[in-house]
Design a protein around this motif. Sequence first.
Motif, short mmCIF file in Angstrom:
data_model
loop_
_atom_site.label_atom_id
_atom_site.label_comp_id
_atom_site.label_asym_id
_atom_site.label_seq_id
_atom_site.Cartn_x
_atom_site.Cartn_y
_atom_site.Cartn_z
N LEU A 24 14.27 19.22 2.54
CA LEU A 24 15.27 19.92 1.72
C LEU A 24 14.60 20.82 0.69
O LEU A 24 15.08 21.92 0.40
N CYS A 25 13.47 20.36 0.11
CA CYS A 25 12.71 21.19 -0.83
C CYS A 25 12.33 22.51 -0.16
O CYS A 25 12.50 23.59 -0.74
N PHE A 26 11.79 22.42 1.06
CA PHE A 26 11.33 23.64 1.72
C PHE A 26 12.49 24.51 2.19
O PHE A 26 12.35 25.74 2.28
N THR A 27 13.64 23.89 2.46
CA THR A 27 14.82 24.68 2.78
C THR A 27 15.27 25.46 1.55
O THR A 27 15.63 26.64 1.62
N PHE A 28 15.20 24.79 0.39
CA PHE A 28 15.49 25.47 -0.87
C PHE A 28 14.49 26.60 -1.12
O PHE A 28 14.85 27.68 -1.60
N VAL A 29 13.23 26.35 -0.77
CA VAL A 29 12.19 27.38 -0.92
C VAL A 29 12.55 28.63 -0.12
O VAL A 29 12.41 29.76 -0.60
N PHE A 30 13.04 28.42 1.10
CA PHE A 30 13.45 29.55 1.94
C PHE A 30 14.54 30.36 1.25
O PHE A 30 14.44 31.59 1.14
N VAL A 31 15.56 29.67 0.74
CA VAL A 31 16.67 30.35 0.05
C VAL A 31 16.14 31.09 -1.17
O VAL A 31 16.46 32.27 -1.39
N GLY A 69 7.60 20.10 -2.75
CA GLY A 69 7.63 19.83 -1.31
C GLY A 69 6.27 19.40 -0.79
O GLY A 69 6.17 18.50 0.04
N CYS A 70 5.21 20.04 -1.30
CA CYS A 70 3.85 19.67 -0.86
C CYS A 70 3.48 18.26 -1.32
O CYS A 70 2.87 17.50 -0.57
N VAL A 71 3.84 17.91 -2.56
CA VAL A 71 3.56 16.56 -3.06
C VAL A 71 4.27 15.53 -2.18
O VAL A 71 3.67 14.55 -1.73
N LEU A 72 5.55 15.78 -1.89
CA LEU A 72 6.31 14.83 -1.07
C LEU A 72 5.76 14.75 0.35
O LEU A 72 5.69 13.66 0.94
N ILE A 82 8.70 0.03 4.78
CA ILE A 82 8.10 1.33 4.44
C ILE A 82 9.12 2.45 4.68
O ILE A 82 9.10 3.48 4.02
N MET A 83 10.04 2.21 5.61
CA MET A 83 11.08 3.20 5.91
C MET A 83 11.85 3.65 4.68
O MET A 83 12.23 4.81 4.58
N TYR A 84 12.05 2.73 3.72
CA TYR A 84 12.88 3.07 2.56
C TYR A 84 12.20 4.06 1.61
O TYR A 84 12.85 4.57 0.69
N VAL A 85 10.92 4.30 1.76
CA VAL A 85 10.30 5.41 1.03
C VAL A 85 9.92 6.55 1.97
O VAL A 85 9.93 7.72 1.58
N HIS A 86 9.60 6.19 3.22
CA HIS A 86 9.12 7.21 4.17
C HIS A 86 10.23 8.20 4.55
O HIS A 86 10.03 9.41 4.45
N VAL A 87 11.37 7.69 4.95
CA VAL A 87 12.47 8.57 5.36
C VAL A 87 13.00 9.39 4.18
O VAL A 87 13.18 10.61 4.31
N PRO A 88 13.24 8.78 3.00
CA PRO A 88 13.64 9.61 1.85
C PRO A 88 12.60 10.68 1.49
O PRO A 88 12.98 11.80 1.14
N SER A 89 11.31 10.37 1.61
CA SER A 89 10.28 11.38 1.33
C SER A 89 10.42 12.53 2.31
O SER A 89 10.33 13.71 1.93
N ALA A 90 10.65 12.20 3.58
CA ALA A 90 10.77 13.24 4.60
C ALA A 90 12.00 14.11 4.36
O ALA A 90 11.90 15.34 4.33
N ALA A 115 0.84 -1.21 0.00
CA ALA A 115 0.00 0.00 0.00
C ALA A 115 0.87 1.26 0.00
O ALA A 115 0.66 2.17 -0.81
N ALA A 116 1.87 1.30 0.88
CA ALA A 116 2.70 2.51 1.00
C ALA A 116 3.51 2.77 -0.27
O ALA A 116 3.60 3.90 -0.75
N TYR A 117 4.08 1.69 -0.84
CA TYR A 117 4.88 1.86 -2.06
C TYR A 117 3.99 2.23 -3.25
O TYR A 117 4.39 3.01 -4.10
N SER A 118 2.78 1.65 -3.30
CA SER A 118 1.88 1.96 -4.42
C SER A 118 1.46 3.42 -4.37
O SER A 118 1.47 4.11 -5.40
N VAL A 119 1.09 3.89 -3.19
CA VAL A 119 0.68 5.29 -3.05
C VAL A 119 1.81 6.21 -3.52
O VAL A 119 1.60 7.17 -4.27
N THR A 120 3.04 5.88 -3.09
CA THR A 120 4.18 6.71 -3.46
C THR A 120 4.41 6.69 -4.97
O THR A 120 4.58 7.75 -5.59
#
Lengths: 47, 229, 153
Positions: free
Chosen positions: B55-62, B86-89, B42-50, A20-25
């Motif tokens: 970083l996107c919003f830090t760039f926005v500040f600059v 940044g909003c999409v992520l 899920i960490m392998y997409v969650h942490v990179p997204s975060a 689910a999480a990977y698909s959403v992404t």
Amino acid sequence: MSDAVMPEGVIAGGWSYVIAAYSVTAIGLSVYIWSLVSRSRKPGDES
Amino acid sequence: MIERLKWHHFVGLLGLAIVVAGTWIGLFVAPAERHMGDVMRIMYVHVPSAWSALLCFTFVFVAAVASLWTSRKRWDAYMTGGIEVGCVLTALLLVQGSIWARATWGVWWDWDVRLTTSLVMLLLFCGVLALRSFIEEANRRATWSAIAAIVAFVDVPLVYFCVRWWRSLHQIQSSPETVNSAMVLPLRLNAVAFLLIAIWMIAIRARIELARLQAEDAPEPEPLAIEER
Amino acid sequence: MSNESRSRKVLAIVAVLIAGGALTFLAMGGIGENLVYYWSPSELKEAGEGARGATVRLGGLVAPGSIERGDDGLALRFAVTDGTETVAVTASTVPPAMFREGIGVVLEGELAGDGTFHTERLMVKHDNEYRAPEEEDGRSMEDLVKSLQLENG
């Protein structure tokens, strides 16, 4: 035999959450990139 | 159309190649977690997204400061690109986090500081995009959306540090010492990949915005005869 | 330099100063004191009567050897500890899969007159350790208490 109700402290069968999480992404990013491509094809053209 | 093959497309393609490798390793090579089992992947997409969202919003500040300082449309366009990506992520981050939370914490959502500040971050920057769409005049739009973005940025360090400053349900940042070494590689690969993909998306979005701003600036075309259809 | 671009530079400085000021205020604990996400068992006991009758969050570790399941299969009894104080808990909910002895939990509920805490919302708090199944968890109760970050506001 493990008790069905009382958890053992380990999550079993977690793949559905992972899928689910990977698909959403993947879908989310694809749709956004598709929107970028379609927006850059016709800059300022409303039709 | 050689114009199309700009540097950012190479960045994007590289990012896509790395994300395929990182995700493959994360899903099929790295071990499951001792207690979380496969859910931990899920960490392998969650942490990179975060990371990439922050970083996107830090760039926005600059870009916002540079936009006010130089009054150049280019920075206004980059700022807009950074906010949108940044909003999409961040939106993806919240959904992934919610799924992970249901499996581990037992709830989809809780008003914990990390979750709340992240949601606030999304709402604030969506607000800046909404503000942009309301202001017609280009200079005023650039000025006020940059100021709004700088103010919204206050929440960005909070998202990162809140778990160290306040008690939370969300765990604090992990480090290579608290993560099994086989899990570090896919995490790093996807972190780099998400960052490259974010840069790619920002570059495309900024070009769209810049073209729009320049078209807006161009002298009014001769009024066209209304076509009858 | 035009007037407009000068005033825009002033706005840039003002906006950055406001943002920096707000962040410093928050970092220095401007709201931290009034914003406690959960109480530790020690703090709950210290509050005593003051904590009765209100919905509060209690956070701590599930005390080893304290998990008991009632006859009806729903009522769950255990104790939550921060290494110093321990609070008895009754939960009328099925706990998440990761619920076990020694894990961090955050419970939303009420302190009853007899000193037990009743909850219907039991959340498991995972720490930042990610280990493979074959790795031993050599951490002591003390180490686990540290992962609760009770020193945070």
